[in-house]
Design a protein around this motif. Sequence first.
Motif, PDB file in Angstrom:
ATOM      1  N   THR A   1      17.596  -3.796  11.408  1.00 33.98           N
ATOM      2  CA  THR A   1      17.863  -2.437  10.669  1.00 33.98           C
ATOM      3  C   THR A   1      16.766  -2.002   9.675  1.00 33.98           C
ATOM      4  O   THR A   1      17.014  -0.759   9.053  1.00 33.98           O
ATOM      5  CB  THR A   1      19.211  -2.566   9.738  1.00 33.98           C
ATOM      6  OG1 THR A   1      19.243  -3.716   9.252  1.00 33.98           O
ATOM      7  CG2 THR A   1      20.401  -2.761  10.870  1.00 33.98           C
TER       8      THR A   1
ATOM      9  N   LEU B   1      19.831   1.042  17.460  1.00 37.42           N
ATOM     10  CA  LEU B   1      21.156   1.480  17.215  1.00 37.42           C
ATOM     11  C   LEU B   1      22.182   0.838  18.306  1.00 37.42           C
ATOM     12  O   LEU B   1      23.434   0.800  17.836  1.00 37.42           O
ATOM     13  CB  LEU B   1      21.095   3.072  17.601  1.00 37.42           C
ATOM     14  CG  LEU B   1      20.699   4.084  16.461  1.00 37.42           C
ATOM     15  CD1 LEU B   1      20.727   5.589  17.077  1.00 37.42           C
ATOM     16  CD2 LEU B   1      22.036   4.132  15.558  1.00 37.42           C
TER      17      LEU B   1
ATOM     18  N   HIS C   1      25.446  -0.687  16.883  1.00 40.13           N
ATOM     19  CA  HIS C   1      26.827  -0.114  17.447  1.00 40.13           C
ATOM     20  C   HIS C   1      27.492  -1.543  17.971  1.00 40.13           C
ATOM     21  O   HIS C   1      28.787  -1.754  17.506  1.00 40.13           O
ATOM     22  CB  HIS C   1      26.653   0.482  18.656  1.00 40.13           C
ATOM     23  CG  HIS C   1      28.069   0.909  19.263  1.00 40.13           C
ATOM     24  ND1 HIS C   1      28.931   1.705  18.667  1.00 40.13           N
ATOM     25  CD2 HIS C   1      28.519   0.832  20.446  1.00 40.13           C
ATOM     26  CE1 HIS C   1      29.890   1.978  19.435  1.00 40.13           C
ATOM     27  NE2 HIS C   1      29.777   1.259  20.547  1.00 40.13           N
TER      28      HIS C   1
ATOM     29  N   ARG D   1      22.585   6.629   9.109  1.00 41.40           N
ATOM     30  CA  ARG D   1      21.965   6.398  10.303  1.00 41.40           C
ATOM     31  C   ARG D   1      22.846   6.167  11.510  1.00 41.40           C
ATOM     32  O   ARG D   1      22.311   6.283  12.786  1.00 41.40           O
ATOM     33  CB  ARG D   1      20.826   5.382  10.117  1.00 41.40           C
ATOM     34  CG  ARG D   1      19.919   5.427   9.186  1.00 41.40           C
ATOM     35  CD  ARG D   1      18.821   6.594   9.602  1.00 41.40           C
ATOM     36  NE  ARG D   1      18.131   6.364  10.721  1.00 41.40           N
ATOM     37  CZ  ARG D   1      17.158   5.636  10.893  1.00 41.40           C
ATOM     38  NH1 ARG D   1      16.585   4.986   9.763  1.00 41.40           N
ATOM     39  NH2 ARG D   1      16.317   5.450  12.122  1.00 41.40           N
ATOM     40  N   TYR D   2      23.973   5.738  11.140  1.00 42.00           N
ATOM     41  CA  TYR D   2      24.905   5.465  12.513  1.00 42.00           C
ATOM     42  C   TYR D   2      26.214   5.467  11.868  1.00 42.00           C
ATOM     43  O   TYR D   2      26.599   5.259  10.784  1.00 42.00           O
ATOM     44  CB  TYR D   2      24.559   3.924  12.912  1.00 42.00           C
ATOM     45  CG  TYR D   2      25.668   3.371  13.864  1.00 42.00           C
ATOM     46  CD1 TYR D   2      25.807   3.395  14.885  1.00 42.00           C
ATOM     47  CD2 TYR D   2      26.702   2.495  13.036  1.00 42.00           C
ATOM     48  CE1 TYR D   2      26.848   3.090  15.992  1.00 42.00           C
ATOM     49  CE2 TYR D   2      27.753   1.867  13.814  1.00 42.00           C
ATOM     50  CZ  TYR D   2      27.722   2.294  15.240  1.00 42.00           C
ATOM     51  OH  TYR D   2      28.644   1.878  15.905  1.00 42.00           O
TER      52      TYR D   2
ATOM     53  N   SER E   1      30.371   5.120  13.618  1.00 39.25           N
ATOM     54  CA  SER E   1      31.407   4.870  14.664  1.00 39.25           C
ATOM     55  C   SER E   1      32.610   5.116  14.259  1.00 39.25           C
ATOM     56  O   SER E   1      33.015   4.755  12.758  1.00 39.25           O
ATOM     57  CB  SER E   1      31.273   3.577  15.301  1.00 39.25           C
ATOM     58  OG  SER E   1      31.745   2.653  14.340  1.00 39.25           O
TER      59      SER E   1
ATOM     60  N   ALA F   1      30.913   5.072  18.940  1.00 36.99           N
ATOM     61  CA  ALA F   1      29.812   5.810  18.473  1.00 36.99           C
ATOM     62  C   ALA F   1      30.145   7.327  18.283  1.00 36.99           C
ATOM     63  O   ALA F   1      30.699   7.858  19.045  1.00 36.99           O
ATOM     64  CB  ALA F   1      28.608   5.432  19.040  1.00 36.99           C
TER      65      ALA F   1
ATOM     66  N   LEU G   1      26.564  11.794  14.083  1.00 37.41           N
ATOM     67  CA  LEU G   1      26.440  11.621  12.540  1.00 37.41           C
ATOM     68  C   LEU G   1      27.088  12.839  12.030  1.00 37.41           C
ATOM     69  O   LEU G   1      27.648  12.525  10.586  1.00 37.41           O
ATOM     70  CB  LEU G   1      24.861  11.477  11.900  1.00 37.41           C
ATOM     71  CG  LEU G   1      24.273  10.276  12.557  1.00 37.41           C
ATOM     72  CD1 LEU G   1      22.803  10.275  12.151  1.00 37.41           C
ATOM     73  CD2 LEU G   1      24.785   9.061  12.094  1.00 37.41           C
TER      74      LEU G   1
END
Length: 554
Positions: A82, A88, A92, A118-119, A121, A126, A129
Motif C-alpha cells: 500500500t 488494488l 481487495h 484509494r479503494y 468496497s 469492490a 470510489l
Amino acid sequence: MTVTESSTTRTRLRRTLLLGVLVALFVMTGAIGTMVWWARAVDDLTAREEQTLVSRTVDRRLEQMVENVTSATIWDDAWTRTTGPLDLAWAHINFGEYYAQYMGHDWTVLFDGSGALRYASAAGEARPLSEAAGFADALAPFLSDIREAEGGITARFGFAGNVTQKRLIAADNAIWLVVASTVTPETDIRTAMAPAPVVVSARQVGDDFLAELNKDLGIRSPRLVGADKAVSGPSVALKDSAGAVIGRLAWTPARPGVDLIRQVAPAFGVLLLAVVAACTLLIVSVSRGFGALEANDAQLARTLRDLTEARDRAEAASVAKSQFLANISHEIRTPMNGVLGMAQIMARGDLADTQRERLEIIRESGATLLKILNDVLDLAKIEAGKLEICREDVTLPAAVTAICDPFRNAAAEKGLAFEFRIDPEAVGLWRLDAMRVSQVLGNLLSNAVKFTAAGTVHTRVWRSRRGLEFAVRDTGPGIPEDRIAELFGKFSQLDTSTTRQHGGTGLGLAICRELVELMDGELTVESRLGEGSGFTFWLPAEPGRPAESCRAAA
Ligand code: ADP
C-alpha cells in the motif's frame, strides 16, 4: 348481663368487627401495593441490566472490530502493497473481502498517506470510489484525528508504530461502528516516518446488528431511533467522538414483574372479591344478629319491667294481706280471750255434769281457735317482718323440762313412753328466746305425740360444734321421702284423714322453720315411712349474761 351491659358489649363487638374489616382491607391493599412496587422495581432493574448489556455490546463490537482491522493493517505485506504503487487486487482480497466475509463489516475504504481515497468496497464487493464519496467525507474528522495521533508516534513498526481508533459516526442517514487503522509494518522495514495509508472499516448499526442484539442478548424488538426522537422505553444513546448523541438503540423492555402480576392478577382478583364478599356477608349477618339481639333486649327489658311491676304489686298485696291477717287475728283474739276467761270463771261455779261437759267443749274449741289465731298472727308477723326475737338468759334443762311436762302427760294418756335426755355440756345458762324455743319445741312434741300411735317419743338436747341442738324423735307413721320437701310449706298437711282425726292447720312446721331461722339456726327432718320421724333444730350457743337484748326481725 344487664340490657345496658349487653348493648355496650354489642357496641364493642361492632367496633371490633369494623376494625377487623378495615385491617383486612388494609392488608389486601398493602399486598396489592407491595406487589405493584415489587413488579416495578424488578422491571426497572431488568431495564437497567438491559441497558448495561446493550451499551457493553456496542463497546465490545467496536473492540472486536479493532482486533479485526489491526489483524490486516499491522503487517509487512500490507505495508509494502500500500505504500508503494497500490496493489488494488491485494487490497481487495486482504481488506475488503477479508473484513466483509470473515468479520461481517459493511464498508472498507483505504486512504493513502496524503488522505486521498484509494479503494472502497461494500459487503466484500469492490465499489467505484464515487460511491464511497459521501462516506469518505463523513470520515474526514476521524482521519484528521488519526493523523494527529500518528504525529505523536515515534516507533516505526509493530503495535507501537500503529494508530488505530474506533468511534460511532453518522453518515448516509445511517449510524456506523467505525475503526480506522494506519497501515504499519510488523518489522523494521519502514524507511521514512511519512503519513501512512489508513484503512477504515465500518459496520452499520442496522438490521443485522439489531438481529444480533435480539439473538445474543434476548433484547425484544430492538430498533434504531433518531437522536431527535423521544423514546419512552429503555434505550442506549449512541454518541460520536464529541459526545453528541447521533441516535439511540431502543427496544421493548422485558417486564418480568408486570408479566407476573398479569399472570396472578385473575387469581388475586378472585381472592380479593372473595375477601370483600366474605367481609360483606360477615357484616350483613352480624348486623342482622345485632338487630335480633337488640329486639330481644328490648323484649327482655319490657318483660323485666313487667315482672318488676308484678313483683312490686305482689309484695304490696302480700304486705297488705299480712297486715290484714295480723289485724283480724288480733281483733278476734281479744274477744276469744274473753270467752275463754268467762268459761274458766263459769267452770269454778256449781254446774250440772251436762253443763260442765258442754262448758269443757266450749273451752277446748276456744283453745283450739286461739291456737289457730296465734299461728295465723305469728305467720302474718313473720311475713310482714315484724316478729321480734327477744333473747334472755334461759336455764337448761329447767326450761325444756317445763315445755316437755304437758306432753309427758299427753303421751302417757296414749300409752306412749316419753323420754327426755340432756347432755351435761348443754346444762347451764344460755341466751335464748325462751318463748320461741318453747313454741318450736312444743310444736314438734305436739306433732310427735299426736301422730304416734305406739312406741316412744324421745327428746334430747346436746351441745355440738354448731351450737345447741334440740331433737324430737318418735316411732310414729313416718313421712314418705318424696313428701318431706312439702312439710314446711304453709297450710301443708300430708294426710287429710289424720288431720280430720287430729286437727291442725298445717302451719306449725312452717312457723317453726321461720322462727328457727330468725334465731339464726336451722330446722331439719329425717324420717322413714313406718319407722318414725326425727326433727332436729340447732341454735347458736351464746352463754347467758345478765343484760337482755332485743333484735328486730329481718
Ligand atoms: P299441723 O298443725 O297440721 O300439725 P304441721 O305443720 O305441724 O301442721 O304439720 C304438717 C303435717 O306434717 C302434718 O299434718 C302431718 O301430716 C305431718 N307431720 C308433722 N309432724 C309429724 C310427725 N312427727 N310424724 C308424722 N307426720 C308428721
